[in-house]
Design a protein around this motif. Structure first.
Motif, short mmCIF file in Angstrom:
data_model
loop_
_atom_site.label_atom_id
_atom_site.label_comp_id
_atom_site.label_asym_id
_atom_site.label_seq_id
_atom_site.Cartn_x
_atom_site.Cartn_y
_atom_site.Cartn_z
N LYS A 1 39.64 57.13 -45.61
CA LYS A 1 40.01 57.35 -44.21
C LYS A 1 39.68 56.11 -43.40
CE LYS A 1 37.77 60.25 -41.49
NZ LYS A 1 37.34 61.51 -40.83
N VAL A 2 40.69 55.56 -42.77
CA VAL A 2 40.53 54.30 -42.04
C VAL A 2 40.18 54.54 -40.59
CG1 VAL A 2 41.69 52.16 -41.36
CG2 VAL A 2 42.15 53.17 -43.60
N VAL A 3 40.90 55.45 -39.94
CA VAL A 3 40.69 55.67 -38.51
C VAL A 3 41.16 57.07 -38.16
CG1 VAL A 3 42.97 54.76 -37.86
CG2 VAL A 3 41.09 54.67 -36.21
N PHE B 1 47.58 47.12 -40.50
CA PHE B 1 46.70 46.73 -41.58
C PHE B 1 47.04 45.30 -42.00
CE2 PHE B 1 47.38 51.25 -41.73
CZ PHE B 1 46.12 51.79 -41.96
N SER B 2 46.09 44.63 -42.60
CA SER B 2 46.36 43.31 -43.16
C SER B 2 47.29 43.45 -44.36
CB SER B 2 45.05 42.64 -43.59
OG SER B 2 45.31 41.42 -44.27
N SER B 3 48.35 42.65 -44.38
CA SER B 3 49.29 42.70 -45.51
C SER B 3 48.65 42.10 -46.75
CB SER B 3 50.57 41.92 -45.16
OG SER B 3 51.32 42.58 -44.17
N LEU B 4 48.73 42.85 -47.85
CA LEU B 4 48.18 42.41 -49.14
C LEU B 4 49.36 42.19 -50.07
CD1 LEU B 4 45.26 44.99 -49.41
CD2 LEU B 4 45.24 42.74 -48.32
N ARG B 5 49.83 40.96 -50.10
CA ARG B 5 51.05 40.67 -50.85
C ARG B 5 50.83 40.86 -52.35
NH1 ARG B 5 53.87 36.34 -53.02
NH2 ARG B 5 56.11 36.49 -52.73
N GLY B 6 51.69 41.68 -52.97
CA GLY B 6 51.59 41.95 -54.40
C GLY B 6 50.65 43.08 -54.76
N THR C 1 30.99 37.19 -43.57
CA THR C 1 30.46 38.22 -42.69
C THR C 1 31.55 39.13 -42.16
OG1 THR C 1 28.66 36.74 -42.03
CG2 THR C 1 29.09 38.64 -40.62
N PHE C 2 32.65 38.54 -41.71
CA PHE C 2 33.74 39.35 -41.16
C PHE C 2 34.64 39.92 -42.25
CE2 PHE C 2 32.54 36.96 -37.38
CZ PHE C 2 32.62 37.94 -36.42
N PHE C 3 34.43 39.54 -43.50
CA PHE C 3 35.14 40.15 -44.62
C PHE C 3 34.57 41.53 -44.93
CE2 PHE C 3 35.75 40.64 -49.28
CZ PHE C 3 37.14 40.64 -49.30
N THR C 4 33.33 41.76 -44.55
CA THR C 4 32.68 43.06 -44.74
C THR C 4 33.23 44.06 -43.72
OG1 THR C 4 30.90 42.50 -43.21
CG2 THR C 4 30.62 41.83 -45.51
N ASN D 1 41.00 46.00 -44.57
CA ASN D 1 40.48 46.58 -45.81
C ASN D 1 41.21 45.98 -47.01
OD1 ASN D 1 38.95 48.25 -44.16
ND2 ASN D 1 40.49 49.86 -44.17
N VAL D 2 40.47 45.77 -48.09
CA VAL D 2 41.05 45.29 -49.35
C VAL D 2 40.46 46.09 -50.50
CG1 VAL D 2 41.48 42.93 -48.51
CG2 VAL D 2 39.28 43.49 -49.54
N PRO D 3 41.18 46.20 -51.60
CA PRO D 3 40.60 46.88 -52.77
C PRO D 3 39.60 45.98 -53.47
CG PRO D 3 42.77 46.03 -53.31
CD PRO D 3 42.57 45.76 -51.84
N PHE D 4 38.65 46.58 -54.13
CA PHE D 4 37.68 45.82 -54.92
C PHE D 4 37.62 46.49 -56.29
CE2 PHE D 4 33.73 43.43 -55.63
CZ PHE D 4 34.09 42.24 -55.03
N GLN D 5 38.38 45.93 -57.23
CA GLN D 5 38.57 46.58 -58.51
C GLN D 5 38.11 45.66 -59.64
OE1 GLN D 5 42.59 48.17 -58.67
NE2 GLN D 5 42.54 48.70 -56.51
#
Length: 570
Positions: A230-232, A244-249, A391-394, A477-481
């Motif tokens: 849940k984002v917001v 959202f930030s575009s995550l190309r691919g 820091t702002f990546f968190t 937000n980004v995935p961390f896999q």
């Protein structure tokens, strides 16, 4: 091949963890497809053969149905009738319709077709809701359908934006719907809340089977809340649009759950997915993430970065060139992108040239003036920029306060400046830390040009923020896999190895090399005054250059024959 793909989809449908299970695959040649409530069904649509879908034996406690159909990148059309009208049909990769049931109605039908020349693989499901559940899109005033449960998605290089129509309160069969904008109290649709969810597909997974399987986890409310993030949460007073930030691919699925806090009921919109890239593009499509120019640029940058990671402090001038390249290249790319419409490949070439000039300038400034504090200020600011980006990546970067550009850039700059201030008393440690972290991170950027990794967005998000004024409202937000954990381990190993090696090797040496111009001047004076030095007898530079030119000119002159050429006179 079509039969094999259908069999593969049927096998996937039987795997555990898929919401509601799945029925057997529908065949478009039959003409009529039977559906069951809450059951996913795989089907293949062909262009000349529109299909009629039927749902029978609808329970009397069901007030409305949402039928939704999904495909990967080929469009599908869903309609209330076999005559396509904008107000009764929708076309796209993720589309749905709301069916408000009449009293005593126990069956409904709709039509499916595709205009694509190739067969389209789909997964579809009808979902039922009661009179207490809110109706997604029930107060639509922006889009074509009267009741529109769809989420509309648009993306570019910077951000992905989703929009949806407000919902309405549920009501019984045969009664009029509650008015949308007459009242604003707790007995109207203004009490509804909207939870926006985000679900990441496995990294580097562009398969059709994988997408259709994961879409089943984002269709029903219990599955969405269990699997997605849940984002917001939006209220009825908020704008029904989220960026959202575009995550190309990287495949991402979005959905919205509308919740009635008074009745504690909820309903799901039709989920929508994106890869932030095109499957049909001839160049730079989803299958080939990086351009050739990008791969060449960041591969060369990573080679230099690896050298700096392990030998940067020893080869001080090379490190200064690296730092100057980053400084000038970063700001030049921002300037040329914002001010000119030059295409990407040309911008990258010009950035490489400008970065090289910046590196040469910093090396020349050190060689001539030897101001250590100025050079170390540049080194410290590069490390500070990187730490501020981390820091702002968190999750801190998604706080509402940082959506204000002034607050964001002031905070970002303060963190960047704080780093050289903290290490002002131990400049060698600052320099070695910069070599280790920045040099090893260049490898991460090079890997991202060949294979998707979320770690590249540490700096890419800052670049997007500098290039686009609209990016300030996007969630980053980004995935961390698995791939990210592997690359993070490699990055950490390189950074620790480089820092440790340079700390041990430089322990007994001078903190920094002496001023190059003073050494050159002292050496020149020594050669002039010491007649015993062989270099004292070296001719001036002008005479040496003239001698070299004379030797080169002689190579092109015709050789003169030796001996007497005239006959002897007797």
């Amino acid at each position: 091949m079509g039969l094999l793909r259908l069999l593969a989809l049927a096998v996937l449908a039987t795997q555990p963890g898929v919401a509601g299970g799945a029925e057997t695959v529908g065949n478009s040649s039959v003409g009529i497809i039977e559906f069951s409530v809450g059951k996913f069904r795989y089907l293949e649509l062909n262009r000349p053969f529109p299909e009629e879908a039927i749902l029978r034996h609808i329970s009397s406690n069901v007030t409305f149905l949402i039928f939704q159909i999904h495909s990967q990148h080929q469009n599908t059309t869903i309609s209330f009738s076999n005559i396509l009208l904008p107000s009764t049909s929708g076309t796209g990769t993720d589309k749905g319709l709301v069916f408000i049931l009449r009293p005593e109605q126990s069956m409904c039908s709709w039509y499916l077709e595709t205009l694509d020349a190739e067969p389209v693989q789909n997964v579809a499901i009808p979902l039922s809701y009661s009179e207490r559940d809110p109706i997604p899109g029930g107060c639509n005033l922006e889009f074509d359908l009267d009741i529109d449960p769809n989420i509309y998605l648009a993306y570019d290089f910077f951000e992905t934006t989703i929009k949806f129509a407000p919902a309405n309160l549920g009501y019984e069969r045969g009664t009029d719907p509650p008015p949308c904008d007459i009242r604003t109290g707790q007995d109207s649709r203004w009490r509804l809340q909207y939870d926006v969810y985000q679900y990441f597909l496995p990294e580097n997974d562009l398969t059709e089977e994988g997408l259709l399987k994961h879409l089943q986890r984002m269709a029903e409310v219990p599955q969405v809340t269990a699997n997605a993030i849940k984002v917001v949460t939006l209220t009825a007073n908020d704008k029904t649009s989220v960026s959202f930030s575009s995550l190309r691919g990287q495949g991402v699925i979005y959905n919205v759950i509308v919740w009635d806090p008074f009745l504690n009921t909820s309903a799901a919109y039709v989920p929508v997915h994106t890869y932030a890239c095109s499957f049909e593009a001839a160049e730079s499509n989803c299958s080939s993430l990086g351009r050739v120019s990008t791969k060449v640029f960041f591969t060369l940058f990573a080679v230099l970065g690896l050298f700096i990671c392990f030998f940067g402090h020893r080869f001080w001038k090379t490190e200064l060139f690296f730092i100057g390249f980053i400084f000038m290249g970063f700001f030049f790319y921002i300037m040329i992108t914002r001010l000119t419409p030059i295409e990407y490949d040309v911008r990258l070439i010009l950035t490489a040239i400008a970065g090289s000039i910046g590196g040469i300038f910093l090396v020349a400034a050190w060689w001539r003036f030897g101001i250590l504090m100025l050079c170390m200020l540049c080194v410290g600011l590069v490390l500070g920029f990187f730490i501020s980006s981390v820091t702002f990546f968190t999750p801190l970067g998604n706080l509402t306060v940082f959506r204000n550009d002034d607050v964001f850039w002031v905070t970002f700059s303060c963190i960047a400046i704080l780093i050289p201030v903290i290490f002002m008393g131990c400049l060698r440690i600052l320099n070695i830390l910069t070599c280790g972290f920045i040099g090893s991170y260049s490898v991460v950027l090079a890997v991202d040009s060949y294979l998707y990794t979320s770690l590249s967005y540490i700096t890419l998000n800052v670049l997007k923020r500098a290039l686009s004024t609209h990016f300030r409202g996007a969630f980053t937000n980004v995935p961390f896999q698995t791939n990210d954990f592997i690359i993070l381990a490699v990055w950490g190993m390189l950074a620790v190895s480089g820092i440790t090696l340079q700390m041990r090797r430089e322990g007994g040496r001078p903190l920094f090399p002496p001023h190059p111009y003073k050494l050159w001047k002292r050496e020149r004076e020594r050669r002039v005054t010491n007649i015993l030095d062989p270099s004292y007898h070296i001719p001036p530079l002008r005479e040496r250059l003239y001698g070299q030119l004379t030797q080169i000119r002689e190579l092109f002159q015709k050789e003169q024959p030796a001996g007497e050429r005239t006959p002897l006179l007797l």
